[in-house]
Design a protein around this motif. Sequence first.
Motif, PDB file in Angstrom:
ATOM      1  N   LYS A 440       0.863  -1.222   0.071  1.00  0.00           N
ATOM      2  CA  LYS A 440       0.125  -0.005   0.008  1.00  0.00           C
ATOM      3  C   LYS A 440       0.867   1.317  -0.039  1.00  0.00           C
ATOM      4  O   LYS A 440       0.431   2.277  -0.677  1.00  0.00           O
ATOM      5  CB  LYS A 440      -0.828   0.046   1.242  1.00  0.00           C
ATOM      6  CG  LYS A 440      -2.180  -1.044   1.349  1.00  0.00           C
ATOM      7  CD  LYS A 440      -2.918  -0.917   2.497  1.00  0.00           C
ATOM      8  CE  LYS A 440      -4.019  -2.027   2.358  1.00  0.00           C
ATOM      9  NZ  LYS A 440      -4.680  -2.134   3.793  1.00  0.00           N
ATOM     10  N   GLU A 441       1.980   1.245   0.737  1.00  0.00           N
ATOM     11  CA  GLU A 441       2.732   2.383   0.960  1.00  0.00           C
ATOM     12  C   GLU A 441       3.488   2.736  -0.191  1.00  0.00           C
ATOM     13  O   GLU A 441       3.630   3.762  -0.840  1.00  0.00           O
ATOM     14  CB  GLU A 441       3.742   2.038   2.099  1.00  0.00           C
ATOM     15  CG  GLU A 441       4.790   3.518   2.159  1.00  0.00           C
ATOM     16  CD  GLU A 441       5.894   2.905   3.209  1.00  0.00           C
ATOM     17  OE1 GLU A 441       6.875   3.736   3.061  1.00  0.00           O
ATOM     18  OE2 GLU A 441       5.802   2.155   3.894  1.00  0.00           O
ATOM     19  N   TYR A 442       4.234   1.667  -0.841  1.00  0.00           N
ATOM     20  CA  TYR A 442       4.835   1.755  -2.215  1.00  0.00           C
ATOM     21  C   TYR A 442       3.825   2.253  -3.374  1.00  0.00           C
ATOM     22  O   TYR A 442       4.288   2.573  -4.326  1.00  0.00           O
ATOM     23  CB  TYR A 442       5.597   0.311  -2.391  1.00  0.00           C
ATOM     24  CG  TYR A 442       6.948   0.630  -1.488  1.00  0.00           C
ATOM     25  CD1 TYR A 442       7.017   1.151  -0.403  1.00  0.00           C
ATOM     26  CD2 TYR A 442       8.073  -0.388  -2.085  1.00  0.00           C
ATOM     27  CE1 TYR A 442       8.502   1.163   0.261  1.00  0.00           C
ATOM     28  CE2 TYR A 442       9.105  -0.227  -1.317  1.00  0.00           C
ATOM     29  CZ  TYR A 442       9.513   0.430  -0.093  1.00  0.00           C
ATOM     30  OH  TYR A 442      10.365   0.211   0.688  1.00  0.00           O
ATOM     31  N   HIS A 443       2.586   1.741  -3.548  1.00  0.00           N
ATOM     32  CA  HIS A 443       1.736   1.758  -4.490  1.00  0.00           C
ATOM     33  C   HIS A 443       1.590   3.414  -4.522  1.00  0.00           C
ATOM     34  O   HIS A 443       1.460   4.222  -5.407  1.00  0.00           O
ATOM     35  CB  HIS A 443       0.594   0.906  -4.550  1.00  0.00           C
ATOM     36  CG  HIS A 443       0.850  -0.190  -5.174  1.00  0.00           C
ATOM     37  ND1 HIS A 443       1.031  -0.164  -6.662  1.00  0.00           N
ATOM     38  CD2 HIS A 443       0.965  -1.379  -4.615  1.00  0.00           C
ATOM     39  CE1 HIS A 443       1.058  -1.451  -6.987  1.00  0.00           C
ATOM     40  NE2 HIS A 443       0.849  -2.249  -5.803  1.00  0.00           N
ATOM     41  N   ARG A 444       1.347   3.919  -3.266  1.00  0.00           N
ATOM     42  CA  ARG A 444       0.968   5.459  -2.930  1.00  0.00           C
ATOM     43  C   ARG A 444       2.305   6.269  -3.524  1.00  0.00           C
ATOM     44  O   ARG A 444       2.035   7.271  -4.205  1.00  0.00           O
ATOM     45  CB  ARG A 444       0.601   5.882  -1.571  1.00  0.00           C
ATOM     46  CG  ARG A 444      -0.503   5.453  -1.037  1.00  0.00           C
ATOM     47  CD  ARG A 444      -0.873   6.112   0.141  1.00  0.00           C
ATOM     48  NE  ARG A 444       0.080   5.702   1.385  1.00  0.00           N
ATOM     49  CZ  ARG A 444      -0.044   4.692   2.344  1.00  0.00           C
ATOM     50  NH1 ARG A 444      -0.934   3.896   2.194  1.00  0.00           N
ATOM     51  NH2 ARG A 444       1.060   4.461   3.038  1.00  0.00           N
ATOM     52  N   GLU A 445       3.435   5.624  -3.062  1.00  0.00           N
ATOM     53  CA  GLU A 445       4.666   6.551  -3.522  1.00  0.00           C
ATOM     54  C   GLU A 445       4.750   6.381  -4.970  1.00  0.00           C
ATOM     55  O   GLU A 445       5.189   7.410  -5.680  1.00  0.00           O
ATOM     56  CB  GLU A 445       5.784   5.877  -2.860  1.00  0.00           C
ATOM     57  CG  GLU A 445       6.018   6.334  -1.510  1.00  0.00           C
ATOM     58  CD  GLU A 445       5.911   7.642  -1.117  1.00  0.00           C
ATOM     59  OE1 GLU A 445       6.476   8.434  -1.761  1.00  0.00           O
ATOM     60  OE2 GLU A 445       5.440   8.000   0.054  1.00  0.00           O
ATOM     61  N   GLU A 511      12.888  11.475 -10.694  1.00  0.00           N
ATOM     62  CA  GLU A 511      11.515  11.094 -10.343  1.00  0.00           C
ATOM     63  C   GLU A 511      11.172   9.660 -11.124  1.00  0.00           C
ATOM     64  O   GLU A 511      10.709   8.695 -10.705  1.00  0.00           O
ATOM     65  CB  GLU A 511      10.213  11.946 -11.073  1.00  0.00           C
ATOM     66  CG  GLU A 511      10.412  13.648  -9.970  1.00  0.00           C
ATOM     67  CD  GLU A 511      10.306  13.340  -8.637  1.00  0.00           C
ATOM     68  OE1 GLU A 511       9.379  12.102  -8.207  1.00  0.00           O
ATOM     69  OE2 GLU A 511      10.585  14.082  -8.019  1.00  0.00           O
ATOM     70  N   ILE A 512      11.942   9.684 -12.566  1.00  0.00           N
ATOM     71  CA  ILE A 512      11.781   8.255 -13.493  1.00  0.00           C
ATOM     72  C   ILE A 512      12.299   7.427 -12.548  1.00  0.00           C
ATOM     73  O   ILE A 512      11.927   6.129 -12.705  1.00  0.00           O
ATOM     74  CB  ILE A 512      12.116   8.627 -14.824  1.00  0.00           C
ATOM     75  CG1 ILE A 512      11.213   9.745 -15.434  1.00  0.00           C
ATOM     76  CG2 ILE A 512      12.289   7.405 -15.534  1.00  0.00           C
ATOM     77  CD1 ILE A 512      11.522  10.257 -16.789  1.00  0.00           C
ATOM     78  N   LEU A 513      13.694   7.490 -12.156  1.00  0.00           N
ATOM     79  CA  LEU A 513      14.477   6.484 -11.726  1.00  0.00           C
ATOM     80  C   LEU A 513      13.852   5.903 -10.283  1.00  0.00           C
ATOM     81  O   LEU A 513      13.870   4.757  -9.926  1.00  0.00           O
ATOM     82  CB  LEU A 513      16.118   7.055 -11.231  1.00  0.00           C
ATOM     83  CG  LEU A 513      16.583   7.272 -12.774  1.00  0.00           C
ATOM     84  CD1 LEU A 513      18.116   7.887 -12.228  1.00  0.00           C
ATOM     85  CD2 LEU A 513      17.046   6.207 -13.301  1.00  0.00           C
ATOM     86  N   GLU A 514      13.356   6.987  -9.621  1.00  0.00           N
ATOM     87  CA  GLU A 514      12.827   6.635  -8.384  1.00  0.00           C
ATOM     88  C   GLU A 514      11.411   5.747  -8.677  1.00  0.00           C
ATOM     89  O   GLU A 514      11.022   4.783  -7.901  1.00  0.00           O
ATOM     90  CB  GLU A 514      12.309   7.670  -7.417  1.00  0.00           C
ATOM     91  CG  GLU A 514      13.531   8.371  -6.693  1.00  0.00           C
ATOM     92  CD  GLU A 514      13.054   9.585  -5.723  1.00  0.00           C
ATOM     93  OE1 GLU A 514      11.860   9.851  -5.752  1.00  0.00           O
ATOM     94  OE2 GLU A 514      13.950  10.056  -5.152  1.00  0.00           O
ATOM     95  N   TYR A 515      10.653   6.158  -9.682  1.00  0.00           N
ATOM     96  CA  TYR A 515       9.246   5.453 -10.005  1.00  0.00           C
ATOM     97  C   TYR A 515       9.532   3.897 -10.450  1.00  0.00           C
ATOM     98  O   TYR A 515       9.081   2.969 -10.126  1.00  0.00           O
ATOM     99  CB  TYR A 515       8.803   6.263 -11.134  1.00  0.00           C
ATOM    100  CG  TYR A 515       7.715   5.541 -12.038  1.00  0.00           C
ATOM    101  CD1 TYR A 515       6.247   5.858 -11.661  1.00  0.00           C
ATOM    102  CD2 TYR A 515       7.919   4.901 -12.776  1.00  0.00           C
ATOM    103  CE1 TYR A 515       5.003   4.993 -12.281  1.00  0.00           C
ATOM    104  CE2 TYR A 515       6.672   3.947 -13.729  1.00  0.00           C
ATOM    105  CZ  TYR A 515       5.485   4.217 -13.429  1.00  0.00           C
ATOM    106  OH  TYR A 515       4.430   3.529 -13.849  1.00  0.00           O
TER     107      TYR A 515
END
Length: 826
Positions: A440-445, A511-515
Amino acid sequence: MAKKEPEPKKLVLIDAHAILHRAYHALPEFSNSRGEPTGGLYGLAAMLIKIISTFHPDYIAAAYDLPKKTFRHEAYKDYKAGRPKADETLVSQMIRSREIFGVFGIPIYDKEGFEADDILGTIVEQVKGQRSKVKGGEAAIIIASGDMDTLQLVDNKRVQVFTLKKGINDTILYDEEAVNVRYGFPPELLPDFKGLKGDPSDNIKGIAGIGDKTATELIQKFGSIENIYKTLKKDRVTLLKAGIKERVVGLLEKGKEDAEFSKLLGTIRRDAPIAFSFPAKLWCESIDLPKAEALFTELEFRTLGERLKSAVGAIQNNTPLNSTSTTTPQSPPLKGGEAKQASFNDVLAATGISEEELAETAVALWLINSNLTNPTLDDILGFAQTRDWNKARETVFAEIQKRNLARVFEEIERPLLPVLKRMNERGVALDVAYLFSLSKEYHRELSKREKEIWKLAGAEFNINSPKQLGEVLFVKMGLKPLRQKKTAGGALSTRESELEKLREMHPIIKEILEYREFQKLLSTYIDTLPAMVGKDGRLHAQLLSSGSTTGRMASQNPNLQNIPIQTELGRRIRKTFVAEKGNVLLSLDYSQIELRVAAILSGDTKLISIFKRGEDVHTAVAAQVFDVPPEQVTKDMRRQAKVINFGMLYGMGVNSLRQALQEGGSAVSREEAQQYYDKYFSDFHELAAYLEKVKKDTAASGYTETLFGRRRYHEAIRSHIPFIRAAAERAAINAPLQGTAADLIKLVMVRVDGYFQKEKLGKEASLILQVHDELVFEVKEGQAGKIGKKIQEIMEGVLPEALSKGVPIEVEARVGKNWDEMKKLE
């Protein structure tokens, strides 16, 4: 009652050059253990099997280009000018590809002066005149090609084109309706389309200034080039009234000769001087399966033999066709030994061979040829060239003796098999509730970063599509990277390593790399692991002794060797690996084992002294390379020394070392990287001499050996292709180091298991994970100290003094309730 019309026979025509060319670029560095490039051959063979499975053809024929010039070159000297000369590796596969068609029983058609397309067009035309020679009175033709030019041959559903959309897996079947949907006009007008707009890939000019959109509009309104000019000659006003712009009319008037000539060049000939005839036998009666399997074995295409037999068997048994809808996506290939393990019990039941016998013989065969990971029964019989199991087993173990591998087998690999079996049965407990919370946390991020990327890009797009991402970054946003690598198709790459070069150019890159990191963690682990947990609440992965070429352990379903540790986001996944109530996890990890092994194998006096004095090896190397006292070594210096240390163990050259340093955050020029490289090998000259000796000895013998005698063969080190030979040299340098470390950890697993058996600790402690140089145990609370100290003693004493050359082997022991939150064992 009306007589039922017989089903038309299916004739599949293969554009060999187009498919091989596409496959080669999809798998450009694919090669077998001898260094022979095989990517194009693999793709061609896989495509043939896909075609056979999909269409169940009655007849198959192949068309080839020949290297000499065609009539188009005679008519237009600049035809295909500007195309780079075919790579030597592609040419060699083009020559060898004829062997594949030979064992498949597929006749080949070619003719000097004509391209494969012309051969295909001629066969199509001739088949139309041979209805009486085809049982059933008609043949439905499917042309398999990677070249869209063949679409002009499409005729309703009588002649269709099965072509590649992308790579070698994404395919589509075109009938006349599908061509109309794609282009807005029928197939026979495709040469006119090319005549108007040209074709840069073939250096066909067309009419300068007319592109796809205008060419489509002209054809939709007026038809062929001849009709367009007939209308123009009669009254140019007709074109203007139809909405054609004055500028375009002027271009048409000036470009008539270019349009007509370009159409001529782009039209597939149907009168090549060849004579096509239907074979006397159906295709499935012509294929030589034993020879096909032998060729696949030689080329090291391990999975294709079974796939081919299944495809042929389906035709012979009249099994219903696979789906032949317009788009036919390919299922992803099975990884590693998934298919073999799934059918393991079936094999045993059918042959009467014991599980122990098969497992031992498979591991023995892998020791003989480490490129043959997770060998199957067929691999064993194929190696021994017999269908008699007892003879095959005898042959394998005779070879073990011949190659001096008995010690590795008897002391390490055979006693390890029951240890692995118990580990697989025991499994490891997972905190599934924690995974759901993390999901849940990672999907929000992930969603946050998606929205931020769209905001920074000024548009919504599919971030997971390399094509769309590339268009946004490099076209819409105008980012212009230096030295950015390109894909096989010529587009700028959006791989992580390439995006890292752009990190400072725009905040969207971060942002892309974190995504991507969030998405990978979710798809690979967080959202996948819960479904793999057994009824006992434990994850039962398959640990494999023979799953890698280096000697290292492997695992599958899932691959626990790749559980992340480099980033905080990844490390949090380790918290889900827990001890059951009343137990704790005990982890023991070798410290810098490969560097210690390098000191032992090379006998480098300076490196051995560093370890003997108990110094931090990276700090000590930094002091040498940067010529400063150890106390003045900064964190950045130590980090760079760590990159240099491990770079040398993996055979890095100067450019690779520079890139690795840059990826680690150090702005280093090539000159600086060269200085570090030279200084390192000047200071550790005995290590340098050892690594050079490994390369020379491997080139002479073809293999490397570990401290215990485990061999790895590197036939590619004799390749005449520079990049393949260089890769083999790097592998040869690392193989004794990584292989010896693998031998040590496996030997420890055997000895620890012996300790558990002797002390009857089966209910007190169990080995549940092995990840590279780390062993993880589940032990009763209160027992971790005693058991941990004994295991540490076994691990640190695994090498006798005579072999270790005084280099101390150090182990770090930690304990905790989960794999991430562990404290040093006191």
